[in-house]
Motif scaffolding. Structure first.
Motif, mmCIF file in Angstrom:
data_model
loop_
_atom_site.group_PDB
_atom_site.id
_atom_site.type_symbol
_atom_site.label_atom_id
_atom_site.label_comp_id
_atom_site.label_asym_id
_atom_site.label_seq_id
_atom_site.Cartn_x
_atom_site.Cartn_y
_atom_site.Cartn_z
ATOM 1 N N ASP A 297 -45.940 57.655 47.466
ATOM 2 C CA ASP A 297 -45.728 56.219 47.296
ATOM 3 C C ASP A 297 -46.518 55.700 46.104
ATOM 4 O O ASP A 297 -46.023 54.873 45.333
ATOM 5 C CB ASP A 297 -46.133 55.456 48.560
ATOM 6 N N THR A 298 -47.757 56.174 45.937
ATOM 7 C CA THR A 298 -48.568 55.762 44.794
ATOM 8 C C THR A 298 -47.942 56.223 43.491
ATOM 9 O O THR A 298 -47.852 55.462 42.519
ATOM 10 C CB THR A 298 -49.993 56.326 44.920
ATOM 11 N N VAL A 299 -47.486 57.474 43.475
ATOM 12 C CA VAL A 299 -46.847 58.017 42.272
ATOM 13 C C VAL A 299 -45.629 57.180 41.900
ATOM 14 O O VAL A 299 -45.447 56.789 40.736
ATOM 15 C CB VAL A 299 -46.440 59.489 42.491
ATOM 16 N N MET A 300 -44.783 56.848 42.874
ATOM 17 C CA MET A 300 -43.565 56.126 42.562
ATOM 18 C C MET A 300 -43.834 54.666 42.199
ATOM 19 O O MET A 300 -43.097 54.071 41.406
ATOM 20 C CB MET A 300 -42.584 56.222 43.734
ATOM 21 N N LYS A 301 -44.879 54.073 42.746
ATOM 22 C CA LYS A 301 -45.255 52.720 42.329
ATOM 23 C C LYS A 301 -45.700 52.714 40.873
ATOM 24 O O LYS A 301 -45.413 51.766 40.125
ATOM 25 C CB LYS A 301 -46.366 52.179 43.232
ATOM 26 N N MET A 302 -46.399 53.766 40.468
ATOM 27 C CA MET A 302 -46.824 53.872 39.065
ATOM 28 C C MET A 302 -45.629 54.098 38.154
ATOM 29 O O MET A 302 -45.569 53.564 37.047
ATOM 30 C CB MET A 302 -47.852 54.992 38.919
ATOM 31 N N VAL A 303 -44.670 54.920 38.621
ATOM 32 C CA VAL A 303 -43.436 55.111 37.850
ATOM 33 C C VAL A 303 -42.736 53.770 37.663
ATOM 34 O O VAL A 303 -42.326 53.407 36.550
ATOM 35 C CB VAL A 303 -42.499 56.113 38.550
ATOM 36 N N LYS A 304 -42.595 53.026 38.741
ATOM 37 C CA LYS A 304 -41.871 51.744 38.710
ATOM 38 C C LYS A 304 -42.554 50.729 37.800
ATOM 39 O O LYS A 304 -41.896 49.909 37.150
ATOM 40 C CB LYS A 304 -41.751 51.185 40.124
ATOM 41 N N SER A 305 -43.883 50.792 37.718
ATOM 42 C CA SER A 305 -44.624 49.845 36.882
ATOM 43 C C SER A 305 -44.643 50.251 35.413
ATOM 44 O O SER A 305 -45.136 49.502 34.560
ATOM 45 C CB SER A 305 -46.066 49.721 37.389
ATOM 46 N N GLY A 306 -44.127 51.451 35.121
ATOM 47 C CA GLY A 306 -44.107 51.919 33.738
ATOM 48 C C GLY A 306 -45.359 52.658 33.321
ATOM 49 O O GLY A 306 -45.572 52.913 32.130
ATOM 50 N N SER A 307 -46.197 53.057 34.275
ATOM 51 C CA SER A 307 -47.456 53.733 33.959
ATOM 52 C C SER A 307 -47.262 55.207 33.617
ATOM 53 O O SER A 307 -48.201 55.859 33.165
ATOM 54 C CB SER A 307 -48.426 53.616 35.137
#
Length: 227
Positions: free
Chosen positions: A158-168
């Motif tokens: 979930d953390t990885v995908m939140k970072m993906v979604k934020s453009g990180s």
């Protein structure tokens, strides 16, 4: 008599020792919308006491072999996990194309397809070092001797995908992650596939609880994904 019979059944059921099952669940169980149906199955089997293990860094197949898990629903990359065929039984449930996962406005999201070489200038998001996710990523880019600009690791998908979604950063994962996590999936080239498997020890394969659950899953994915 009916009241006495109902009371008797409650007492018998409450006093019955439940069969305990320990099941590892990978992220693809959720992205392919299988989890609610799995919960529904066990709601119909009150005689089974289930514990789910969902750690992103869990090596489910090692846990099956050492007895920490009774079975697992997770990825089983060919020639990577090292499951001995004489010890473990595995059945493929869902096969998916591997994609580069990006934020909707990421430069790679505009491409019709992307290679590992296209990804090397961006931050790569992946699992903990030596986890299954990390080993697969190393295998994918190691074949091409690629060094990432930067790697950020997490023990939570979930953390990885939140970072993906934020453009990180970007990640490598299946098409089903795109809709589930609200990101963009760009097909990876050359084409690569990964699968969600049901796995257990061969010695436990014929146990009624495991056999029936495996049959249920096979029927479930066949009806949901006829292709």
């Amino acid at each position: 008599m009916l009241e006495d019979w109902s009371r008797f059944k409650e007492e018998v059921i409450s006093g019955t020792e439940h069969k305990k099952l320990k099941i590892g669940l990978g992220a693809r169980v959720y992205s392919n919308r299988l989890f609610p149906r799995i919960v529904g199955y066990f709601e119909k089997h009150p005689e089974l006491e289930v514990t789910f293990y969902t750690e992103a860094g869990l090596d489910a197949y090692a846990a099956i072999k050492d007895g920490s898990l009774d079975m697992a629903l997770d990825r089983m990359p060919e020639n990577e996990i090292g499951m001995e065929k004489c010890v473990c039984f595995a059945k493929e449930l869902i096969r998916e194309k591997q994609c580069v996962l990006t934020a909707p406005d990421h430069p790679l999201s505009k491409k019709g397809k992307a290679s590992i070489l296209d990804c090397r200038e961006y931050t790569m998001l992946t699992g903990l070092e030596h986890s299954v996710e990390d080993r697969l990523l190393r295998k994918t880019y190691g074949e091409q001797n690629i060094t990432w600009k930067r790697v950020i690791r997490s023990d939570s998908i979930d953390t990885v995908m939140k970072m993906v979604k934020s453009g990180s950063g970007i990640a490598i994962g299946p098409q089903s992650f795109a809709e589930y996590y609200g990101v963009t999936a760009v097909p990876l080239v050359p084409a690569r596939q990964d699968s969600l498997y049901f796995a257990c020890l061969k010695s436990k394969k014929k146990e009624p609880e495991i056999r029936e659950f495996q049959r249920y899953l096979t029927t479930l994915v066949s009806s949901a994904c006829p292709d």
